[in-house]
Design a protein around this motif. Structure first.
Motif, PDB file in Angstrom:
ATOM      1  N   TYR A  84       0.817  -1.206   0.000  1.00 52.69           N
ATOM      2  CA  TYR A  84       0.000   0.000   0.000  1.00 52.69           C
ATOM      3  C   TYR A  84       0.857   1.264   0.000  1.00 52.69           C
ATOM      4  N   ASP A  85       2.054   1.218   0.574  1.00 49.98           N
ATOM      5  CA  ASP A  85       2.946   2.364   0.463  1.00 49.98           C
ATOM      6  C   ASP A  85       3.401   2.553  -0.990  1.00 49.98           C
ATOM      7  N   HIS A  86       3.566   1.462  -1.696  1.00 47.96           N
ATOM      8  CA  HIS A  86       3.904   1.544  -3.123  1.00 47.96           C
ATOM      9  C   HIS A  86       2.755   2.183  -3.897  1.00 47.96           C
ATOM     10  N   PHE A  87       1.540   1.699  -3.660  1.00 53.69           N
ATOM     11  CA  PHE A  87       0.389   2.254  -4.372  1.00 53.69           C
ATOM     12  C   PHE A  87       0.175   3.728  -4.023  1.00 53.69           C
ATOM     13  N   LEU A  88       0.341   4.069  -2.750  1.00 54.01           N
ATOM     14  CA  LEU A  88       0.200   5.468  -2.353  1.00 54.01           C
ATOM     15  C   LEU A  88       1.219   6.331  -3.093  1.00 54.01           C
ATOM     16  N   SER A  89       2.442   5.871  -3.194  1.00 56.43           N
ATOM     17  CA  SER A  89       3.473   6.621  -3.909  1.00 56.43           C
ATOM     18  C   SER A  89       3.122   6.743  -5.386  1.00 56.43           C
ATOM     19  N   ARG A  90       2.643   5.660  -5.955  1.00 57.07           N
ATOM     20  CA  ARG A  90       2.335   5.660  -7.386  1.00 57.07           C
ATOM     21  C   ARG A  90       1.143   6.554  -7.717  1.00 57.07           C
ATOM     22  N   TYR A  91       0.146   6.555  -6.867  1.00 58.08           N
ATOM     23  CA  TYR A  91      -1.080   7.312  -7.138  1.00 58.08           C
ATOM     24  C   TYR A  91      -1.203   8.539  -6.239  1.00 58.08           C
ATOM     25  N   TRP A  92      -0.113   9.006  -5.716  1.00 62.51           N
ATOM     26  CA  TRP A  92      -0.073  10.093  -4.729  1.00 62.51           C
ATOM     27  C   TRP A  92      -0.964  11.271  -5.119  1.00 62.51           C
ATOM     28  N   TYR A  93      -0.851  11.693  -6.368  1.00 61.80           N
ATOM     29  CA  TYR A  93      -1.536  12.925  -6.768  1.00 61.80           C
ATOM     30  C   TYR A  93      -3.021  12.714  -7.058  1.00 61.80           C
ATOM     31  N   GLU A  94      -3.490  11.503  -6.904  1.00 61.56           N
ATOM     32  CA  GLU A  94      -4.940  11.275  -6.879  1.00 61.56           C
ATOM     33  C   GLU A  94      -5.508  11.662  -5.515  1.00 61.56           C
ATOM     34  N   PHE A  95      -4.642  11.649  -4.504  1.00 65.44           N
ATOM     35  CA  PHE A  95      -5.100  11.817  -3.126  1.00 65.44           C
ATOM     36  C   PHE A  95      -4.618  13.100  -2.467  1.00 65.44           C
ATOM     37  N   SER A  96      -3.658  13.795  -3.085  1.00 64.33           N
ATOM     38  CA  SER A  96      -3.076  14.950  -2.420  1.00 64.33           C
ATOM     39  C   SER A  96      -2.530  15.955  -3.425  1.00 64.33           C
ATOM     40  N   ASP A  97      -2.561  17.233  -3.021  1.00 64.74           N
ATOM     41  CA  ASP A  97      -1.923  18.294  -3.795  1.00 64.74           C
ATOM     42  C   ASP A  97      -0.506  18.568  -3.299  1.00 64.74           C
ATOM     43  N   LEU A  98      -0.121  17.924  -2.193  1.00 65.28           N
ATOM     44  CA  LEU A  98       1.218  18.112  -1.658  1.00 65.28           C
ATOM     45  C   LEU A  98       2.250  17.495  -2.591  1.00 65.28           C
ATOM     46  N   ASP A  99       3.413  18.132  -2.672  1.00 65.03           N
ATOM     47  CA  ASP A  99       4.517  17.551  -3.425  1.00 65.03           C
ATOM     48  C   ASP A  99       5.068  16.352  -2.648  1.00 65.03           C
ATOM     49  N   ARG A 100       5.088  15.202  -3.272  1.00 64.69           N
ATOM     50  CA  ARG A 100       5.495  13.971  -2.568  1.00 64.69           C
ATOM     51  C   ARG A 100       6.933  14.067  -2.070  1.00 64.69           C
ATOM     52  N   HIS A 101       7.824  14.558  -2.906  1.00 67.65           N
ATOM     53  CA  HIS A 101       9.239  14.625  -2.527  1.00 67.65           C
ATOM     54  C   HIS A 101       9.449  15.590  -1.360  1.00 67.65           C
ATOM     55  N   ALA A 102       8.755  16.719  -1.386  1.00 69.82           N
ATOM     56  CA  ALA A 102       8.874  17.693  -0.299  1.00 69.82           C
ATOM     57  C   ALA A 102       8.308  17.120   1.000  1.00 69.82           C
ATOM     58  N   PHE A 103       7.186  16.423   0.897  1.00 63.01           N
ATOM     59  CA  PHE A 103       6.584  15.800   2.076  1.00 63.01           C
ATOM     60  C   PHE A 103       7.565  14.829   2.718  1.00 63.01           C
ATOM     61  N   ILE A 104       8.152  13.976   1.914  1.00 64.19           N
ATOM     62  CA  ILE A 104       9.090  12.973   2.432  1.00 64.19           C
ATOM     63  C   ILE A 104      10.335  13.644   3.011  1.00 64.19           C
ATOM     64  N   ARG A 105      10.847  14.652   2.329  1.00 69.43           N
ATOM     65  CA  ARG A 105      12.018  15.379   2.827  1.00 69.43           C
ATOM     66  C   ARG A 105      11.737  15.980   4.205  1.00 69.43           C
ATOM     67  N   ASP A 106      10.549  16.559   4.369  1.00 73.64           N
ATOM     68  CA  ASP A 106      10.201  17.182   5.649  1.00 73.64           C
ATOM     69  C   ASP A 106      10.062  16.134   6.750  1.00 73.64           C
ATOM     70  N   ILE A 107       9.579  14.960   6.417  1.00 78.53           N
ATOM     71  CA  ILE A 107       9.463  13.892   7.416  1.00 78.53           C
ATOM     72  C   ILE A 107      10.846  13.452   7.884  1.00 78.53           C
ATOM     73  N   TYR A 108      11.776  13.283   6.967  1.00 77.44           N
ATOM     74  CA  TYR A 108      13.140  12.917   7.370  1.00 77.44           C
ATOM     75  C   TYR A 108      13.731  13.984   8.289  1.00 77.44           C
ATOM     76  N   ARG A 109      13.515  15.235   7.967  1.00 77.32           N
ATOM     77  CA  ARG A 109      14.033  16.318   8.808  1.00 77.32           C
ATOM     78  C   ARG A 109      13.428  16.253  10.201  1.00 77.32           C
ATOM     79  N   LEU A 110      12.134  16.002  10.267  1.00 73.88           N
ATOM     80  CA  LEU A 110      11.460  15.901  11.561  1.00 73.88           C
ATOM     81  C   LEU A 110      12.025  14.752  12.386  1.00 73.88           C
ATOM     82  N   LEU A 111      12.185  13.599  11.768  1.00 74.67           N
ATOM     83  CA  LEU A 111      12.679  12.429  12.495  1.00 74.67           C
ATOM     84  C   LEU A 111      14.098  12.652  13.003  1.00 74.67           C
ATOM     85  N   LEU A 112      14.931  13.272  12.192  1.00 75.03           N
ATOM     86  CA  LEU A 112      16.307  13.536  12.611  1.00 75.03           C
ATOM     87  C   LEU A 112      16.354  14.575  13.727  1.00 75.03           C
TER      88      LEU A 112
END
Length: 200
Positions: A84-112
């Motif tokens: 389901y993480d694969h499908f979410l990544s593949r169909y991301w823009y069906e579900f969100s207007d957020l930029d996928r790469h920016a979202f992931i980058r911000d999560i890594y920053r938060l975790l660190l």
């Protein structure tokens, strides 16, 4: 649901985002955990559990699990969670207007930035998550296959999980269709739960 989906479904509140991941590394009653974590983290943990329950009982997910043949069906929940993480990544823009790469980058920053607040097991994984770009690489089926193989090696008993990509490829179109039907309903459920949590 796996890591990326739980993060996607959480609110933009950093505490809730952390809670959505911490939930996989904690056990016990919410009342007990609330002595350790902030209210925001607890909302993330609680929502994670609600998402898992909704997902496990959704007819489309049940149908997808039934597609997985023996000897893989025993691990069908794990197989679908990761897929389901694969499908979410593949169909991301069906579900969100957020930029996928920016979202992931911000999560890594938060975790660190807040690694010291994480359970020990999760904190130890954070550098590897970022270096190997776990969240971003889920879009590639080759990465999903490696995750199955890695998880297979961690299970105590001999198992066939490492070869689960055979079943994924065999039913890929149907599993994708069922995800795209199910996930919007999950998003509505999450929105309702968040509204309830935020009521005074």
């Amino acid at each position: 649901m796996n890591y990326l989906a739980h993060l996607f479904l959480s609110s933009a509140d950093p505490d809730e985002q952390l809670g959505s991941l911490i939930a996989d590394f904690t056990r016990g009653r919410l009342q007990t955990l609330s002595r350790i974590y902030t209210p925001g983290v607890m909302r993330g943990i609680a929502l994670h559990r609600q998402v898992d329950s909704f997902t496990d009982n959704h007819p489309a997910v049940v149908r997808s699990r039934q597609r997985i043949a023996a000897p893989y069906r025993r691990y069908s929940g794990i197989i679908l969670d990761i897929l389901y993480d694969h499908f979410l990544s593949r169909y991301w823009y069906e579900f969100s207007d957020l930029d996928r790469h920016a979202f992931i980058r911000d999560i890594y920053r938060l975790l660190l930035a807040r690694r010291d607040e994480l359970p020990e097991q999760l904190a130890a994984l954070v550098p590897r998550m970022q270096q190997e770009d776990w969240f971003g690489s889920y879009r590639e089926l080759a990465m999903i296959e490696r995750v199955y193989q890695r998880m297979s090696g961690r299970l105590r008993r001999p198992n066939q999980l490492g070869g689960a990509m055979v079943e994924v490829r065999r039913h890929y179109a149907e599993l994708a269709q069922e995800f795209r039907y199910f996930f919007p309903e999950l998003m509505v459920f999450v929105e309702q739960q968040q509204e309830q949590m935020n009521q005074p």
